[in-house]
Each structure stands twice: as C-alpha cells, then as structure tokens.
Write an enzyme that holds these catalytic residues in place. Structure first.
Site, PDB file in Angstrom:
ATOM      1  N   GLU A  77       2.622   1.980  11.821  1.00 48.61           N
ATOM      2  CA  GLU A  77       1.658   2.739  12.622  1.00 48.61           C
ATOM      3  C   GLU A  77       2.314   3.312  13.861  1.00 48.61           C
ATOM      4  OE1 GLU A  77      -1.656   0.029  13.148  1.00 48.61           O
ATOM      5  OE2 GLU A  77      -2.460   0.695  11.236  1.00 48.61           O
ATOM      6  N   ILE A  93       0.835  -1.208   0.000  1.00 45.29           N
ATOM      7  CA  ILE A  93       0.000   0.000   0.000  1.00 45.29           C
ATOM      8  C   ILE A  93       0.871   1.259   0.000  1.00 45.29           C
ATOM      9  CG2 ILE A  93      -1.902  -1.244   1.057  1.00 45.29           C
ATOM     10  CD1 ILE A  93      -1.338   0.140   3.697  1.00 45.29           C
ATOM     11  N   ALA A 106       4.431  -6.478   7.370  1.00 43.96           N
ATOM     12  CA  ALA A 106       5.839  -6.763   7.066  1.00 43.96           C
ATOM     13  C   ALA A 106       6.319  -8.037   7.752  1.00 43.96           C
ATOM     14  CB  ALA A 106       6.706  -5.573   7.473  1.00 43.96           C
TER      15      ALA A 106
HETATM   16 MO1  MOS Z   1      -4.673  -0.064   9.296  1.00 41.56          MO
HETATM   17  S1  MOS Z   1      -5.862   1.478   9.976  1.00 41.56           S
HETATM   18  O1  MOS Z   1      -5.066  -0.307   7.676  1.00 41.56           O
HETATM   19  O2  MOS Z   1      -3.046   0.335   9.046  1.00 41.56           O
END
Ligand code: MOS
Length: 740
Positions: free
Chosen positions: A700, A476, A520
């Site tokens: 994240e 992505i 990953a």
């Molecule tokens: Mo999640 S909110 O698709 O990294």
C-alpha cells in the site's frame, strides 16, 4: 512464539533465499490459466447450478411486492429466492455495514434483492429479467458537498490500521497559524473510487447436510468464516471457506459480500451446489467503494520553512453506522510541528457502503496533504524536497517519547532526488516545453503504518524430504506463495522448489490474511515460528541433542553427525505448528513505512491532456523479502496512483443515488499505454522491531503519495493548480498558457 523484544540474529539473516528476486512459484499456473479461481472450480462439487443476482432499482425505500411467477416458469429455472423470503436483514459481522440480503428495506442502489438459480447462466439471467418488483421510494441524501457543512465530527478506524479520533489537538493551532509568516489554507476534494479488480466477487457453495463449503475469492479467511457463519446462523465449525487464488481484491474482498451469501442460500433452496459471480455492472453499487472526501489543510511555517502549525480535516460520507475515510491519520505522524489539529467529519449518505480500498485513509489523505506541502514550498520559495527534509521527525509528533522503530524518509527523498535528476527541475512553473508538451516534475512523500498482528502456520516434513506449508493466508496477486516458500526454504535449508505451499483454506491455521499491507511480514513471521518448531521436532526425531543444529543443503547437521531431511522423515512425516504473536511491539514503537515519489509529466498545451513520462518510487519498508514481487507491488500501486490522479472517479447520480459509470468502459483505469518508465528503489533497513523477518508492509505504501506527485508535476508543467481530483483536462484547459 511471543515476539516481545527486538529480533536478534536468526537463520533468516543468512539471506540465501529470502531477499532474493525469486520468480513467483504460482507464475506458471497464472500464465497457463490453470490457477483455480472461484468461479471456475467446476471440479469441487458435482451438478453446479448457476445463480444470478438481482439488484435493487432504487437507492432508498422499501419493496412492496415482488412477482416471481414468470421467472419461476422460465426455462431451466431451479429456484428463485427473494429478499422478501427472508423475514429480516441477515445479521452482519463487524466488517459489514449495509444489509447483504433479507427484508423489504432498501439502503442503497443494487442492494441484492433476489437470486435466480437455473441450469445455465443465460437461463438464470434471462429469468431474472422477468421478476417484477414494486417499490416505495423515499428521498435520500447523495450529495457530499451539500451534507459537508453540517456533518458531525466522528472518529474511527479504516478497519485496516488507520484510525483517527474525532478531534485531536496538540498545542495551540489557531494561535500559531495566525502568527505564522507563511501559510497555506486550501480545500481539496477526492472522488468516490471503485476497486475495479480483475476478478469479480464470485463463490460456489455446496451443502452436505448441515455442513457448508464455500469456494470463494476472499482476502481474509477467518473474518469471512466468522461473518458468513453469523449471517447464515450456523456454527462456524460447520463452515469451510476456501480461497486459494484471488484475482485482485484491493480491500473489496476483505469481507463477505452478497455473492457468497446468495450462493449459500441459493444452494440450500436448490438442494444442489450453486455458483454466483457478481456481474461487472453490479460491483460498484452492490459492494463497497472508497468514499469521496472534502479536505481542508492549513499549514503555517516560519520563513526558514519550519512548520509551526498543521491542521487537516476531512469529511466523507457513509451509510448510517458506516466508517469515515480516515484521511487525516498520516498527518498526525508525518511532519514535525508543535501546534497541530486534525479531525474527521462523517455525513450520512444513502449511496452504497464506503469501506476499505487500498491504503484506506492514507491514499486520499496524502493526495491532499502532499499537494498542500507543494503549495507551501512555493509560498516559501523553497525546494519541495528541502521543505520535507527540514520537517522530518524521528518521533511521533504528538507523543515525543514514542519513537519510530525505523524512519528513513529523508534518505528516500535524497536518494530519489539524486536518481531522478531533480536538480534539473525548473522551480518556476510553465517554463519547460517539449514540442506540444508542457513538461513538469513533482515530488511527494508516502507514509503508511506497519501493522503487527497474530499469524499462524503449519509446516510438515514429508517422507520424501519435501516440505508442505499450510496456512489460511491468502495470495491476492501479491506473491504470498513465493515469500512463504522462500521463508520455509531459508529456515529448513532446502530449495524453494522443495516447498509446497497451500493457502486460503479455513481448515488451516489462522493467519494475518491479506489487508492493510500486513500480510507479508506477519504471515512469514508465523511460518518462521512454525519452522522453529519443526526444526526442534526433526532434531529430536534424529536424536540430535546439541543446541547447535544446522539446516542447510537438505541436511541436518549437529557437530559431527549429519542426516538428510529424507532420512529424518523415514518413520513418518514430522509437523511443526506455531504462530507469531507480536505482543505489544507494535505499540512500543511507532512502526511505519516511508516513500518518496518523483514524477515527470507532459501536459498537451492544445488539449490539456496529461501524460505521465516517468516515475520513481524510493521505499523504506524494512527488509524486502523478494525484490521482484515487492517491485511488482509497488509499480502496480504507482499505476493505481496514476488512475487516482488522472482518471478514476465514480460519477454520482445525485437524483437517483447511484454510481452511474459502473463498468470498465466508463470507469477509467490506466492501461499499459498510460504507463511509461517506472523505477523503484528499496532502501535496505531491516526493522528488528517488526518481526524475526525484519520486514514491513510495502503493497500500500506504493500508492501513498503518488497522486500528489503527479498533481505537483502538473502544476510545475502548467502553473495551474487543480485541487479537485482526478485532474482531467477540462479542469485546467481554459487556464493553460496561451499558445499564440
Ligand atoms: Mo486493504 S484496502 O485490503 O489492502
């Protein structure tokens, strides 16, 4: 491959290719505009028609009548399909809450109510404007603050790994908080946010008899195949989903949305392939968003700074049966304290569906918890780095027998303080001037769990000695292609350029997919397992019986015998296929990732405008598979954190129930000029409990805590505490120090 004990030494530990800052192998495709994104896949099916989606003009109620006669007669129109043509709402899979299409009921503004299919995009759009829809509007609830006082308790999961029960208590919070000599009790808010990824939701659908292929933009191929088959009531084996390149998702593409459903229905009605992209103004209200929160944090500490009591509660809103934003989940695990209380409340709102957006739960939760920690440090007259250090824990504070697999949060803080020059910070706010700028520094902690999940892959040694990797894993924008090529190259003893990676096709083995920063580690571990199988098969083909078969420099060696990979494949390709199965390893240890964020800001003393001057993130996230792509993930996340702290906010129209700033002109995100010097340090602590790769998630983590570090820096600069994100200039301008 069952992973049921900590990884020992394995071929990945050679780190000849893994762990190196390899350039993205898909980079040339991206920079030359030749990576095939969903909407541009003109070659996959002939005679594609254009679909244009019409959204509901009301937020709640029902449609009484739709007049499509003029639209059907408009030039170039092939077909028009309305939600009234589908008797009842299409069935949702487990990832979706709002109706994607079908029936007369309207649950939210811009719910898809029709698709117009025409020869050109312009014809479809112009015909769509000719549809006349009559509605019956019913009153809805659109104001979180109004619903908050009577919202019921509700636990839940973010769908991405964060979860919290409705109420969680350890010890006696109320007693300990009442007795604490130093305390903080504040309420904070975070706004609704939209993913605002570059590539919109887009799909092309083509039927061949009862078989359907969709070329789409999606993070989780297997979930989406399952859910689209359910929505369309077709057997999953008749459906192929293909999504090799994705222009950003941030959680907005974890599941199917109206684009793919309407492309499929439109293609069926038109009897030819149909392509659909949601227009930018449709995305905020038609798809999902990160729900706003109202959070309260209470911290009680002894005078030495040790926390005795922590309470954190959060209220968010969603459609009936929607999920809460799990903003308290990190508070259960981040700091030691014997008395604890966390809970979530969920109000019913008739706004569009709230769902996962990058670090769902932790991102808004840490924006708040880590601001409260800064307020506690000030109340204690203690350095905020030291406050965090002395409250570190090496075990789950709610379950002392449950240790973290690896936790180096203190090292993040210490390393960052040293590198950032934290000792230069003046702890007294509003003391440092640089011309017209009030200058301040802030720190905050970052925390995000490391999810283990099954992931499979296939790898084939081709006749020419090259390798082909196939898995339904997605890239992505994260660098998946590259880290998978690195993994295969390391395991098989070849160069990265000898590996061809193919992703995103539901005909390939089912992977972890991209979400919750689990992609990953799990997807490379799945490929690791497949490579072990391929190594065995190659050794067998060559008749190398020795247990010590080495794969290096394009050769297979066992004792005194040696052959090239090309020799091995002379009689035909050899395939290895397997998956990573983490068994209960993710439960036996608490697996998490940690960061410390340091930020320096300037606040314009005349206008109140905040400019970020420099940022540093120190990350503890296991082995870093590729420091270049990982750094890109983290600086991108830090940039998103600047957006969250300073500008991002979906403005709710509380009369009509919609997000009013639903385009990139009015929903502000940072641009290059907003972002100054960014630095990222990765601590090198491979985690042998996470997988044979010893890696963890990082994409994240980079966002978790950034917003609070900025907020804390603003406070240090100005002496004005703003507890309502985003911290726009109007919220502190009147209170800034007098200039003259
Ligand atoms: Mo999640 S909110 O698709 O990294």
């Amino acid at each position: 491959m069952k992973f049921d004990q900590p990884a020992g030494t394995n071929p990945i530990d050679q780190l000849k290719v893994v762990g190196k800052a390899v350039d993205r192998i898909d980079g040339p495709l991206k920079t030359t505009g030749t990576a095939p994104y969903a909407y541009e896949r003109h070659d996959v099916a002939p005679d594609q028609a254009y679909g244009y989606v019409v959204g509901s003009a009301i937020a709640k109620g029902s449609i009484t009548r739709m007049d499509t006669a003029d639209a059907k007669r408009a030039p170039g129109v092939v077909t028009v399909l309305t939600t009234l043509d589908v008797a009842k709402p299409l069935p949702n899979g487990p990832q979706n809450t709002a109706t994607l299409f079908g029936g007369a009921a309207i649950q939210h503004y811009h719910q898809a109510i029709a698709i117009v299919v025409a020869e050109t995009f312009e014809q479809a759009r112009s015909a769509a404007a000719l549809i006349r829809t009559e509605y019956t509007r019913t009153p809805g609830k659109y104001d979180l603050a109004k619903e908050e006082p009577h919202a019921p308790l509700k636990g839940g999961s973010s769908g991405e790994g964060s979860s919290a029960p409705p109420i969680d208590r350890v010890g006696d919070f109320a007693g300990a908080f009442a007795a604490a000599p130093v305390k903080v009790d504040q309420t904070y808010t975070t706004p609704d946010e939209t993913h605002a990824m570059m590539e919109p939701h887009a799909s092309i659908a083509a039927w061949s008899g009862d078989r359907l292929t969709v070329w789409t933009s999606n993070q989780m191929i297997a979930w989406s195949k399952r859910d689209l088959a359910k929505a369309l009531s077709i057997p999953p084996e008749k459906l192929r989903v293909d999504s090799p390149f994705i222009g950003g998702g941030f959680g907005g593409k974890l599941f199917i949305r109206a684009d793919v459903v309407l492309a499929a229905l439109g293609a069926k009605a038109a009897r030819r392939p149909v392509k659909v992209a949601l227009s930018r103004p449709m995305m905020a209200n038609n798809t999902t968003h990160r729900p706003a929160t109202i959070q309260r944090v209470r911290l009680g500490a002894n005078r030495d700074g040790r926390l005795t009591a922590i309470a954190h509660s959060s209220t968010s809103g969603n459609l009936p049966d929607g999920k809460p934003e799990t903003a308290v989940s990190q508070t259960k695990l981040f700091y030691a304290a014997p008395n604890r209380e966390t809970y979530l409340k969920l109000a019913v709102l008739d706004l569009p569906e709230g769902n996962a957006m990058r670090a769902p739960g932790e991102a808004p939760g840490l924006m708040v918890l880590e601001m409260a920690m800064d307020e506690l440090a000030e109340a204690l007259r203690m350095d905020p780095v030291e406050l965090r250090v002395i409250n570190d824990t090496q075990v789950d504070p709610e379950k002392p027998n449950h240790p973290f697999s690896e936790r180096h949060y203190v090292e993040c803080l210490r390393t960052g303080a040293e590198r950032f020059g934290w000792s230069q910070r003046n702890p007294k706010p509003a003391q440092v001037r640089d011309g017209k700028w009030l200058v301040g520094m802030g720190v905050a902690g970052g925390f995000r769990n490391n999810q283990l999940t099954k992931s499979a892959a296939r790898i084939r040694l081709e006749r020419d000695g090259r390798l082909t990797v196939e898995t339904d894993m997605t890239d992505i924008g994260t660098g998946t292609y590259t880290i998978l090529a690195q993994t295969a190259a390391e395991m098989m003893g070849v160069r990265v350029q000898d590996v061809n990676v193919r992703l995103g096709d539901s005909d390939f083995p089912v992977s972890a997919g991209s979400g919750g920063q689990w992609g990953a580690n799990n997807s490379t571990a799945g490929l690791y397992a497949a490579c072990l199988k391929l190594r065995e098969a190659i050794a067998q083909r060559l008749g190398f019986a020795s247990p010590e078969v080495a794969f290096a420099d394009g050769k297979v060696t066992a004792g005194s015998r040696s052959a090239t990979l090309k020799d091995a494949a002379q009689a035909g390709p050899i395939t290895g296929e397997d998956g990573f199965d983490p068994t209960d390893m993710g439960k036996r240890w608490q697996q998490s990732t940690f960061a410390a964020h340091f930020v320096e800001v300037g606040v314009n003393i005349y206008t109140g405008e905040t400019r970020v001057r420099r940022m540093l993130a120190v990350c503890d996230a296991g082995r870093i598979l590729n420091p270049k792509s990982a750094r890109s993930q983290v600086i991108g996340a830090m940039t998103m954190g600047v957006g969250g702290a300073l500008m991002e906010e979906l403005a709710v129209d509380k009369r009509f129930g919609l997000f009013i700033n639903h385009d990139l002109a009015t929903y502000e995100v940072p641009v290059h000029a907003d972002i100054p010097h960014q630095d990222v340090i990765f601590l090198d602590h491979p985690d042998d409990k996470s997988s044979p790769m010893k890696a963890k998630g990082v994409g994240e983590l980079g966002l978790c805590g950034v917003g609070a570090a900025i907020a804390n820096a603003i406070y240090n600069a100005t002496g004005v505490r703003v507890r309502d994100y985003p911290i726009t200039l109007d919220k502190h301008l009147e209170k800034l120090p007098q200039v003259a």
